[in-house]
Design an enzyme around this catalytic site. Structure first.
Site, PDB file in Angstrom:
ATOM      1  N   HIS A 183       1.524   2.740 -12.427  1.00  0.00           N
ATOM      2  CA  HIS A 183       0.916   3.182 -13.684  1.00  0.00           C
ATOM      3  C   HIS A 183       1.969   3.290 -14.778  1.00  0.00           C
ATOM      4  O   HIS A 183       1.692   2.985 -15.946  1.00  0.00           O
ATOM      5  CB  HIS A 183       0.228   4.532 -13.481  1.00  0.00           C
ATOM      6  CG  HIS A 183      -0.276   5.143 -14.744  1.00  0.00           C
ATOM      7  ND1 HIS A 183      -1.061   4.464 -15.654  1.00  0.00           N
ATOM      8  CD2 HIS A 183      -0.098   6.380 -15.272  1.00  0.00           C
ATOM      9  CE1 HIS A 183      -1.344   5.252 -16.676  1.00  0.00           C
ATOM     10  NE2 HIS A 183      -0.772   6.410 -16.476  1.00  0.00           N
TER      11      HIS A 183
ATOM     12  N   ASP B 111      -1.747  -2.043 -13.022  1.00  0.00           N
ATOM     13  CA  ASP B 111      -0.828  -1.852 -14.144  1.00  0.00           C
ATOM     14  C   ASP B 111       0.507  -2.458 -13.747  1.00  0.00           C
ATOM     15  O   ASP B 111       0.995  -2.192 -12.634  1.00  0.00           O
ATOM     16  CB  ASP B 111      -0.632  -0.368 -14.437  1.00  0.00           C
ATOM     17  CG  ASP B 111      -1.888   0.315 -14.926  1.00  0.00           C
ATOM     18  OD1 ASP B 111      -2.745  -0.365 -15.515  1.00  0.00           O
ATOM     19  OD2 ASP B 111      -2.012   1.539 -14.721  1.00  0.00           O
TER      20      ASP B 111
ATOM     21  N   HIS C  96     -10.221   1.103 -11.311  1.00  0.00           N
ATOM     22  CA  HIS C  96      -9.085   1.598 -12.080  1.00  0.00           C
ATOM     23  C   HIS C  96      -7.946   1.993 -11.146  1.00  0.00           C
ATOM     24  O   HIS C  96      -8.030   2.989 -10.434  1.00  0.00           O
ATOM     25  CB  HIS C  96      -9.544   2.796 -12.910  1.00  0.00           C
ATOM     26  CG  HIS C  96      -8.529   3.321 -13.855  1.00  0.00           C
ATOM     27  ND1 HIS C  96      -8.011   4.590 -13.752  1.00  0.00           N
ATOM     28  CD2 HIS C  96      -7.936   2.752 -14.937  1.00  0.00           C
ATOM     29  CE1 HIS C  96      -7.154   4.799 -14.727  1.00  0.00           C
ATOM     30  NE2 HIS C  96      -7.085   3.707 -15.467  1.00  0.00           N
TER      31      HIS C  96
ATOM     32  N   GLU D  56      -2.795  -4.973 -16.499  1.00  0.00           N
ATOM     33  CA  GLU D  56      -2.336  -4.390 -17.767  1.00  0.00           C
ATOM     34  C   GLU D  56      -0.830  -4.529 -17.860  1.00  0.00           C
ATOM     35  O   GLU D  56      -0.096  -4.187 -16.931  1.00  0.00           O
ATOM     36  CB  GLU D  56      -2.708  -2.910 -17.883  1.00  0.00           C
ATOM     37  CG  GLU D  56      -2.211  -2.309 -19.197  1.00  0.00           C
ATOM     38  CD  GLU D  56      -2.426  -0.818 -19.322  1.00  0.00           C
ATOM     39  OE1 GLU D  56      -1.804  -0.201 -20.228  1.00  0.00           O
ATOM     40  OE2 GLU D  56      -3.199  -0.247 -18.526  1.00  0.00           O
TER      41      GLU D  56
ATOM     42  N   GLU E  94      -7.663  -3.443 -10.811  1.00  0.00           N
ATOM     43  CA  GLU E  94      -6.821  -3.323 -11.992  1.00  0.00           C
ATOM     44  C   GLU E  94      -5.408  -2.884 -11.637  1.00  0.00           C
ATOM     45  O   GLU E  94      -5.177  -1.709 -11.347  1.00  0.00           O
ATOM     46  CB  GLU E  94      -7.430  -2.308 -12.980  1.00  0.00           C
ATOM     47  CG  GLU E  94      -6.704  -2.264 -14.303  1.00  0.00           C
ATOM     48  CD  GLU E  94      -6.325  -0.866 -14.759  1.00  0.00           C
ATOM     49  OE1 GLU E  94      -5.920  -0.732 -15.921  1.00  0.00           O
ATOM     50  OE2 GLU E  94      -6.404   0.084 -13.959  1.00  0.00           O
TER      51      GLU E  94
END
Length: 344
Positions: A63, A50, A21, A157, A48
């Site tokens: 983020h 963002d 994450h 994401e 991951e």
């Protein structure tokens, strides 16, 4: 009676994956190449990023598009006039925003720890790293695949898609083009694209064969459906069936699987995992973190919110409940627990 190895094999027959994450963000400032690189060293199956946009249309990893707390921009006098107040989805936010910076300007900034009050040790790395582009993250993953001889996944994401589309900075086609150009083209690739919104995932389903994940927030509905649905509707069986028409899995907040009472104690698990599996969806809950501050009351150790609690017990419990993967700020611990529970 089933043996322990047989039980482990049954629990993990779906191949539980560990998603780093924001990288190994429990040990390095999040969304830096150093954080992703450490996560790969720790055995994560996926890193991951963002993704948000720069003024000149480059995908970068943060983020949020508000970079006040994750870079040194507030200390940079040359950018003082870029401070602004904006409505970002459900919140009015004052800060500095990636869409007001070109990539060249953004690259003059340096990353810093987002949670210094909880992760003081990470502040030792403040000022060392730049804000990375998606291209750089892909290059890092490809290089580490060559170094390690194993496949490493990317789990991007798309942040605030409606907001960015309204600025003329829609991310979906840029992301697909970048991934396809890098050789990630179909559902066999170790790639999942995730979003809290629904419309962009439906559009992506027509753009690419790469797998898609519908993120589900326990407190708010998807921003693009804010007037027609509640967050509770998102986990109803009929909605999960609809999600399965355009996505391959869901990424729910952990409380949607194992709710907590007012004293932060875990309650009985919901039917979400079973319902999602019945719809043919993978389940990758978020976020597993070792600090007491984030853990349910019964898994905390001591009273200091900064201290490490029993993260291993939390991850093991969710694996036994049947999840297909976990998002964790602490991929080393997550990998160790997954391997122990699954008998690897």
């Amino acid at each position: 009676m089933m043996t322990e190895p047989a039980i482990a094999a049954q629990l993990c027959e779906r191949d539980v994956v560990v998603i780093a994450h924001r990288g190994a963000s429990g040990e390095r400032p999040e969304h830096t190449l150093a954080s992703y690189d450490l996560a790969i060293d720790q055995g994560a199956d996926f890193v991951e990023p963002d993704l948000v946009m720069t003024k000149d249309g480059v995908l970068v990893a943060r983020h949020e598009n508000d970079i006040s707390e994750t870079t040194d921009v507030a200390d940079r006098s040359e950018f003082a006039d870029r401070k602004a107040t904006k409505q970002i989805d459900y919140h009015e936010i004052t800060g500095w925003f990636t869409e007001d910076f070109t990539l060249a300007e953004l690259r003059t900034l340096r990353a810093k720890e987002r949670l210094p009050q909880l992760r003081g040790a990470n502040t030792a790395y403040d000022g060392l790293y730049q804000v990375p582009t998606l291209d750089e993250i892909i290059a890092l993953v490809r290089a580490r695949e060559a170094d390690t001889g194993r496949r490493i996944g990317i789990y991007p994401e798309i942040k605030h898609p409606t907001y960015f589309a309204g600025l003329g900075l829609a991310m979906e086609q840029r992301l697909v083009d970048t991934l396809h150009a890098a050789g990630y083209k179909d559902a066999h690739e170790l790639v999942f694209i995730q979003s809290f919104e629904t419309g962009n995932l439906r559009a992506l389903d027509k753009m690419t064969e790469l797998r898609l994940i519908q993120l589900i927030h326990p407190l708010v509905p998807p921003y693009d459906m804010r007037d027609s649905i509640t967050q509770f509707d998102m986990v109803r069986p009929e909605r999960l069936t609809d999600i399965a028409s355009y996505a391959d899995g869901i990424g729910p907040g952990t409380d949607l699987i194992l709710p907590r009472d007012s004293e932060e104690r875990s309650l009985e698990p919901t039917a979400l995992i079973a319902d999602a599996h019945a719809a043919g969806l993978k389940v990758h809950p978020w976020t597993f973190r070792r600090e007491n501050y984030f853990l349910p009351a019964e898994m905390r150790k001591g009273a200091d919110p900064r201290d490490a609690g029993d993260l291993a017990a939390q991850i093991a419990l969710f694996i036994k409940l049947g999840v297909d993967g976990v998002f964790s700020d602490n991929p080393r611990e997550a990998v160790q627990v997954r391997d122990r529970v699954c008998g690897k």
